[in-house]
Design a protein around this motif. Structure first.
Motif, PDB file in Angstrom:
ATOM      1  N   PHE A  31       0.907  27.138 -36.810  1.00  0.00           N
ATOM      2  CA  PHE A  31       0.162  28.125 -37.593  1.00  0.00           C
ATOM      3  C   PHE A  31       0.553  28.025 -39.070  1.00  0.00           C
ATOM      4  N   TYR A  32       1.856  27.963 -39.313  1.00  0.00           N
ATOM      5  CA  TYR A  32       2.386  27.876 -40.680  1.00  0.00           C
ATOM      6  C   TYR A  32       1.841  26.640 -41.405  1.00  0.00           C
ATOM      7  N   TYR A  33       1.931  25.495 -40.751  1.00  0.00           N
ATOM      8  CA  TYR A  33       1.483  24.264 -41.415  1.00  0.00           C
ATOM      9  C   TYR A  33      -0.028  24.210 -41.579  1.00  0.00           C
ATOM     10  N   GLN A  34      -0.779  24.711 -40.627  1.00  0.00           N
ATOM     11  CA  GLN A  34      -2.238  24.719 -40.735  1.00  0.00           C
ATOM     12  C   GLN A  34      -2.720  25.686 -41.820  1.00  0.00           C
ATOM     13  N   ASN A  35      -2.040  26.819 -41.968  1.00  0.00           N
ATOM     14  CA  ASN A  35      -2.504  27.881 -42.860  1.00  0.00           C
ATOM     15  C   ASN A  35      -1.809  27.938 -44.213  1.00  0.00           C
ATOM     16  N   ASN A  36      -0.839  27.078 -44.428  1.00  0.00           N
ATOM     17  CA  ASN A  36      -0.133  27.037 -45.709  1.00  0.00           C
ATOM     18  C   ASN A  36      -0.076  25.607 -46.248  1.00  0.00           C
ATOM     19  N   TRP A  37       0.679  24.750 -45.585  1.00  0.00           N
ATOM     20  CA  TRP A  37       0.844  23.360 -46.027  1.00  0.00           C
ATOM     21  C   TRP A  37      -0.517  22.676 -46.154  1.00  0.00           C
ATOM     22  N   LYS A  38      -1.324  22.741 -45.109  1.00  0.00           N
ATOM     23  CA  LYS A  38      -2.627  22.062 -45.103  1.00  0.00           C
ATOM     24  C   LYS A  38      -3.574  22.660 -46.152  1.00  0.00           C
ATOM     25  N   VAL A  39      -3.587  23.970 -46.273  1.00  0.00           N
ATOM     26  CA  VAL A  39      -4.455  24.630 -47.255  1.00  0.00           C
ATOM     27  C   VAL A  39      -4.085  24.198 -48.671  1.00  0.00           C
ATOM     28  N   LEU A  40      -2.788  24.131 -48.961  1.00  0.00           N
ATOM     29  CA  LEU A  40      -2.348  23.699 -50.286  1.00  0.00           C
ATOM     30  C   LEU A  40      -2.754  22.250 -50.560  1.00  0.00           C
ATOM     31  N   ARG A  41      -2.677  21.397 -49.550  1.00  0.00           N
ATOM     32  CA  ARG A  41      -3.087  20.002 -49.734  1.00  0.00           C
ATOM     33  C   ARG A  41      -4.596  19.879 -49.903  1.00  0.00           C
ATOM     34  N   GLN A  42      -5.355  20.701 -49.209  1.00  0.00           N
ATOM     35  CA  GLN A  42      -6.803  20.690 -49.408  1.00  0.00           C
ATOM     36  C   GLN A  42      -7.140  21.092 -50.850  1.00  0.00           C
ATOM     37  N   ASN A  48      -7.829  16.725 -57.402  1.00  0.00           N
ATOM     38  CA  ASN A  48      -7.385  15.358 -57.669  1.00  0.00           C
ATOM     39  C   ASN A  48      -5.890  15.279 -57.998  1.00  0.00           C
ATOM     40  N   TYR A  49      -5.099  16.151 -57.386  1.00  0.00           N
ATOM     41  CA  TYR A  49      -3.649  16.115 -57.558  1.00  0.00           C
ATOM     42  C   TYR A  49      -2.997  15.179 -56.549  1.00  0.00           C
ATOM     43  N   ILE A  50      -3.692  14.882 -55.448  1.00  0.00           N
ATOM     44  CA  ILE A  50      -3.189  13.970 -54.422  1.00  0.00           C
ATOM     45  C   ILE A  50      -4.322  13.055 -53.963  1.00  0.00           C
ATOM     46  N   LEU A  51      -3.939  11.944 -53.358  1.00  0.00           N
ATOM     47  CA  LEU A  51      -4.914  11.000 -52.830  1.00  0.00           C
ATOM     48  C   LEU A  51      -5.333  11.376 -51.410  1.00  0.00           C
ATOM     49  N   SER A  52      -4.359  11.783 -50.583  1.00  0.00           N
ATOM     50  CA  SER A  52      -4.643  12.150 -49.197  1.00  0.00           C
ATOM     51  C   SER A  52      -3.460  12.902 -48.602  1.00  0.00           C
ATOM     52  N   PHE A  53      -3.679  13.423 -47.383  1.00  0.00           N
ATOM     53  CA  PHE A  53      -2.603  14.111 -46.665  1.00  0.00           C
ATOM     54  C   PHE A  53      -2.898  14.050 -45.181  1.00  0.00           C
ATOM     55  N   GLU A  54      -1.838  14.167 -44.396  1.00  0.00           N
ATOM     56  CA  GLU A  54      -1.993  14.167 -42.949  1.00  0.00           C
ATOM     57  C   GLU A  54      -0.866  14.966 -42.317  1.00  0.00           C
ATOM     58  N   LEU A  55      -1.210  15.734 -41.315  1.00  0.00           N
ATOM     59  CA  LEU A  55      -0.257  16.470 -40.492  1.00  0.00           C
ATOM     60  C   LEU A  55      -0.367  15.879 -39.096  1.00  0.00           C
ATOM     61  N   LEU A  56       0.706  15.244 -38.634  1.00  0.00           N
ATOM     62  CA  LEU A  56       0.686  14.566 -37.341  1.00  0.00           C
ATOM     63  C   LEU A  56       1.700  15.199 -36.394  1.00  0.00           C
ATOM     64  N   LYS A  57       1.287  15.385 -35.149  1.00  0.00           N
ATOM     65  CA  LYS A  57       2.154  15.957 -34.120  1.00  0.00           C
ATOM     66  C   LYS A  57       2.536  14.866 -33.129  1.00  0.00           C
ATOM     67  N   ASP A  58       3.807  14.785 -32.803  1.00  0.00           N
ATOM     68  CA  ASP A  58       4.284  13.823 -31.818  1.00  0.00           C
ATOM     69  C   ASP A  58       3.858  14.308 -30.432  1.00  0.00           C
ATOM     70  N   ILE A  59       3.131  13.457 -29.710  1.00  0.00           N
ATOM     71  CA  ILE A  59       2.653  13.846 -28.377  1.00  0.00           C
ATOM     72  C   ILE A  59       3.378  13.087 -27.265  1.00  0.00           C
ATOM     73  N   SER A  60       4.398  12.329 -27.638  1.00  0.00           N
ATOM     74  CA  SER A  60       5.124  11.585 -26.605  1.00  0.00           C
ATOM     75  C   SER A  60       5.925  12.544 -25.731  1.00  0.00           C
ATOM     76  N   GLU A  61       6.224  12.101 -24.550  1.00  0.00           N
ATOM     77  CA  GLU A  61       6.981  12.915 -23.595  1.00  0.00           C
ATOM     78  C   GLU A  61       8.483  12.907 -23.905  1.00  0.00           C
ATOM     79  N   GLU A  62       8.895  11.988 -24.747  1.00  0.00           N
ATOM     80  CA  GLU A  62      10.320  11.845 -25.068  1.00  0.00           C
ATOM     81  C   GLU A  62      10.806  13.005 -25.925  1.00  0.00           C
TER      82      GLU A  62
END
Length: 120
Positions: A31-42, A48-62
């Motif tokens: 929730f925090y990253y979707q509603n704060n970090w991601k919003v700020l990057r959008q 034009n302050y950044i080229l791109s951004f990505e929020l990735l979640k590890d889905i491995s079982e390890e």
């Protein structure tokens, strides 16, 4: 021209944070990253302050030392060097943090490692 030559000419810089979700607070962290970090990057992307951004979640079982990767890529050294100034401006514009269950970031996440990288 090789891929390596093209990448070197791009001069982009990526900042990558490896984040561990703590205390079983995955819902709060996402929730925090979707509603704060991601919003700020959008907002940063639109200005034009950044080229791109990505929020990735590890889905491995390890059991890994991190659960999320936060990647912000800057077009060049100039964008990268102005990142603090630009994000402070955007934070003021956006307003207060949005939190789930009123939990503060230190209660649900820990940054394990932060790296600034260039393509090779």
């Amino acid at each position: 021209m090789s891929f390596s030559s093209i990448a070197q000419k791009s001069q982009s810089i990526s900042s990558i944070d490896f984040v561990k979700i703590i205390n079983n607070n995955e819902e709060e962290a996402l929730f925090y990253y979707q509603n704060n970090w991601k919003v700020l990057r959008q907002m940063a992307y639109k200005k034009n302050y950044i080229l791109s951004f990505e929020l990735l979640k590890d889905i491995s079982e390890e059991q890994n030392s991190f659960n999320l990767l936060l990647i912000t890529t800057y077009k060049n050294k100039e964008q990268f060097e102005k990142r603090e100034e630009h994000f402070q401006e955007l934070i003021k514009e956006k307003g207060s943090l949005k939190l789930l269950n009123e939990k503060k970031p230190a209660e649900f996440r820990k940054t394990i490692l932060s790296k600034d990288l260039i393509p090779q």
